[in-house]
Design an enzyme around this catalytic site. Structure first.
Site, mmCIF file in Angstrom:
data_model
loop_
_atom_site.group_PDB
_atom_site.id
_atom_site.type_symbol
_atom_site.label_atom_id
_atom_site.label_comp_id
_atom_site.label_asym_id
_atom_site.label_seq_id
_atom_site.Cartn_x
_atom_site.Cartn_y
_atom_site.Cartn_z
ATOM 1 N N SER A 200 0.826 -1.210 0.000
ATOM 2 C CA SER A 200 0.000 0.000 0.000
ATOM 3 C C SER A 200 0.859 1.258 0.000
ATOM 4 O O SER A 200 1.921 1.297 0.628
ATOM 5 C CB SER A 200 -0.882 0.000 1.253
ATOM 6 O OG SER A 200 -1.414 1.282 1.485
ATOM 7 N N TYR B 149 -2.147 5.603 -4.707
ATOM 8 C CA TYR B 149 -3.156 6.656 -4.567
ATOM 9 C C TYR B 149 -2.647 7.846 -5.362
ATOM 10 O O TYR B 149 -1.434 8.097 -5.389
ATOM 11 C CB TYR B 149 -3.323 7.067 -3.097
ATOM 12 C CG TYR B 149 -4.213 6.161 -2.288
ATOM 13 C CD1 TYR B 149 -5.521 5.896 -2.673
ATOM 14 C CD2 TYR B 149 -3.754 5.588 -1.099
ATOM 15 C CE1 TYR B 149 -6.348 5.067 -1.913
ATOM 16 C CE2 TYR B 149 -4.575 4.769 -0.331
ATOM 17 C CZ TYR B 149 -5.862 4.514 -0.740
ATOM 18 O OH TYR B 149 -6.678 3.708 -0.001
ATOM 19 N N THR C 35 -5.942 2.826 -7.033
ATOM 20 C CA THR C 35 -7.190 2.793 -6.261
ATOM 21 C C THR C 35 -8.059 3.970 -6.662
ATOM 22 O O THR C 35 -7.630 5.126 -6.569
ATOM 23 C CB THR C 35 -6.886 2.805 -4.754
ATOM 24 O OG1 THR C 35 -6.120 1.637 -4.447
ATOM 25 C CG2 THR C 35 -8.165 2.798 -3.925
ATOM 26 N N LYS D 52 -8.427 -0.498 -9.128
ATOM 27 C CA LYS D 52 -8.981 -1.139 -7.920
ATOM 28 C C LYS D 52 -10.113 -0.285 -7.353
ATOM 29 O O LYS D 52 -9.910 0.900 -7.086
ATOM 30 C CB LYS D 52 -7.882 -1.293 -6.863
ATOM 31 C CG LYS D 52 -8.401 -1.815 -5.536
ATOM 32 C CD LYS D 52 -7.289 -2.094 -4.554
ATOM 33 C CE LYS D 52 -7.822 -2.666 -3.257
ATOM 34 N NZ LYS D 52 -8.365 -1.670 -2.356
ATOM 35 N N HIS E 283 -13.474 -1.576 -1.053
ATOM 36 C CA HIS E 283 -12.554 -1.148 0.009
ATOM 37 C C HIS E 283 -12.951 -1.805 1.343
ATOM 38 O O HIS E 283 -12.774 -1.220 2.411
ATOM 39 C CB HIS E 283 -12.584 0.379 0.130
ATOM 40 C CG HIS E 283 -11.235 1.008 0.297
ATOM 41 N ND1 HIS E 283 -10.556 1.604 -0.721
ATOM 42 C CD2 HIS E 283 -10.447 1.154 1.386
ATOM 43 C CE1 HIS E 283 -9.404 2.095 -0.273
ATOM 44 N NE2 HIS E 283 -9.312 1.829 1.009
HETATM 45 C C1 LIG Z 1 -6.993 -1.612 7.603
HETATM 46 C C2 LIG Z 1 -7.205 -1.495 6.140
HETATM 47 C C3 LIG Z 1 -6.401 -0.638 5.400
HETATM 48 C C4 LIG Z 1 -6.585 -0.512 4.027
HETATM 49 N N1 LIG Z 1 -5.751 0.298 3.313
HETATM 50 C C5 LIG Z 1 -5.883 0.361 1.971
HETATM 51 C C6 LIG Z 1 -4.973 1.122 1.201
HETATM 52 O O1 LIG Z 1 -4.064 1.736 1.734
HETATM 53 N N2 LIG Z 1 -5.158 1.158 -0.148
HETATM 54 C C7 LIG Z 1 -6.169 0.472 -0.771
HETATM 55 O O2 LIG Z 1 -6.292 0.537 -1.988
HETATM 56 N N3 LIG Z 1 -7.025 -0.280 -0.061
HETATM 57 C C8 LIG Z 1 -6.895 -0.358 1.281
HETATM 58 N N4 LIG Z 1 -7.757 -1.147 1.992
HETATM 59 C C9 LIG Z 1 -8.769 -1.957 1.284
HETATM 60 C C10 LIG Z 1 -8.205 -3.344 0.924
HETATM 61 O O3 LIG Z 1 -7.283 -3.266 -0.119
HETATM 62 C C11 LIG Z 1 -9.326 -4.297 0.493
HETATM 63 O O4 LIG Z 1 -10.041 -3.713 -0.557
HETATM 64 C C12 LIG Z 1 -10.278 -4.657 1.642
HETATM 65 O O5 LIG Z 1 -9.548 -4.859 2.820
HETATM 66 C C13 LIG Z 1 -11.080 -5.884 1.322
HETATM 67 O O6 LIG Z 1 -12.047 -6.105 2.290
HETATM 68 P P1 LIG Z 1 -11.896 -7.247 3.425
HETATM 69 O O7 LIG Z 1 -10.681 -6.908 4.200
HETATM 70 O O8 LIG Z 1 -13.114 -7.092 4.274
HETATM 71 O O9 LIG Z 1 -11.833 -8.541 2.742
HETATM 72 C C14 LIG Z 1 -7.599 -1.254 3.379
HETATM 73 C C15 LIG Z 1 -8.408 -2.112 4.137
HETATM 74 C C16 LIG Z 1 -8.216 -2.249 5.484
HETATM 75 C C17 LIG Z 1 -9.079 -3.206 6.254
#
Ligand SMILES: Cc1cc2nc3c(=O)[nH]c(=O)nc-3n(C[C@H](O)[C@H](O)[C@H](O)COP(=O)(O)O)c2cc1C
Length: 366
Positions: free
Chosen positions: A107, A130, A156, A233, A257
């Protein structure tokens, strides 16, 4: 402590080990968490029609993603702030993930630099991007990721502004001083602190720095900055997926997300058929948000996805036991997938098809 036999057990175990604020940051969805719950429920709703009397003594869940052979159709979703779970943060996670031959998506918001993550990795990496208001920061991240050996980007597109995650406001979430947004430290943006009773520190930070004017032209601009593949994404509609391909996207990641953005947004699994149909096999379709069981992989592939991304459960493993915890989460997941393949009469992924889907789920057969 009770032994963890599935990914949900890891969430409970992680909760006991983490501060309320850090656990809340990982677990929370936006608003009433309707979409967060719907994600898991959508996978659970579908039922499968297993095939009998197939020789499944040899099972092979391996596949190829963007030209790279992986032992199962699973990548680890990009998630920020792994150091909230464990002092080794992303370095422990990436060792575990790449050690098992899987692709780790680092990330932008990591608490280790993308260079340190690359140095700790023993396998393939993708970088989640991002787009910042300050395009020089975005350009610099692209250059750095290319130089460090990342082989693809996930741009994203679902964060023009941050979703309202009320847990973070209630808990007054702050990134601890010893956790830095490491990739952004060189630009003086390493700290996330502040917030108020109206807005969390993370929301304040994001809304100040991220580019809410992102459009399809921005996708063209990102593509013009790199020769590496760029996946989008956060796509939730067939027309957006098709448009993404027209703009040169080399993959579509169906994601909301993890229910952290638009509350009341559709679950990812319910829109997967529409997106698969619009993509028509031109690029791989990945799906995340709500993947909790190995059998969810069979369901996603039966509908036409190429792979799933595993999100929060990886962080729970990290919180429970660092690298070993992530390794165990991934191997449990793999065992569940292996078991589901055998019981569906599928010796390999090519044997997974729409015929596995129970007919009453007509929307998934369109
Ligand atoms: C704590 C956390 C931080 C996240 N940070 C990012 C991020 O920095 N960039 C991004 O594109 N998605 C981020 N996401 C989304 C994840 O890439 C992903 O889409 C999501 O966790 C999927 O859902 P699930 O964890 O319930 O399966 C984050 C999700 C969580 C839970």
């Amino acid at each position: 402590m009770r032994v963890c036999v599935n990914l949900a057990d890891y969430e409970q175990a992680a909760k006991l080990r983490m501060t309320k604020s850090a656990f809340g940051y990982y677990a929370a969805g936006a608003g009433d968490e309707l979409t967060l719950r719907a994600n898991v429920e959508a996978f659970q709703r579908l039922r499968l029609r297993p095939r009998m009397l197939v020789d499944v003594t040899q099972r092979d869940p391996s596949t190829t993603l963007l030209g790279h052979r992986v032992p199962m159709p699973v990548t680890v979703a990009p998630m920020g702030f792994h150091r909230l779970a464990h002092p080794e943060g992303e370095l422990a996670t990436v060792r575990a993930v790449t050690g098992q031959g899987l692709i780790f998506v680092a990330s932008t918001m990591a608490t280790s630099t993308l260079e340190a993550i690359a140095a700790a990795a023993t396998g393939r990496l993708w970088f989640q991007l991002y787009c910042f208001r300050d395009r020089e920061i975005t350009r610099s991240l692209i250059r750095r990721a290319e130089a460090a050996g990342y082989s693809a980007f996930q741009l994203t597109v679902d964060v023009p502004v941050l979703g309202r995650r009320e847990a973070d406001i209630r808990n007054n979430f702050q990134l601890p001083e010893d956790c830095r947004v490491a990739n952004l430290e060189p630009y003086g943006l390493g700290s996330i602190r502040g917030g108020s009773d109206r807005e969390s520190s993370a929301q304040e930070y994001t809304d100040r720095l991220f580019d809410a004017s992102l459009t399809w032209e921005t996708v063209d601009w990102i593509r013009s900055q790199t020769r590496l593949p760029v996946m989008l994404k956060g796509i939730l509609r067939g027309d957006d997926a098709a448009r993404g391909i027209d703009h040169g996207a080399t993959g579509i990641v169906v994601s909301n997300h993890g229910g952290r953005q638009l509350d009341s947004g559709v679950s990812t699994f319910e829109v997967l058929p529409e997106i698969v149909q619009a993509v028509r096999g031109r690029v791989p379709v990945l799906i995340d948000s709500g993947v909790r069981r190995g059998v969810d992989v069979v369901k996603a592939l039966a509908v036409g996805a190429s792979a799933v991304q595993l999100g929060r459960p990886v962080l729970w493993g990290l919180a429970v036991d660092g690298q070993a915890g992530v390794e165990r989460v991934l191997s449990l997941f793999r065992m569940e997938l292996d078991n589901a393949l055998a019981l569906c009469g599928c010796p390999n992924l090519a044997a997974i098809g729409p015929d596995l889907i129970a007919r009453r789920f007509a929307e998934f057969l369109s």
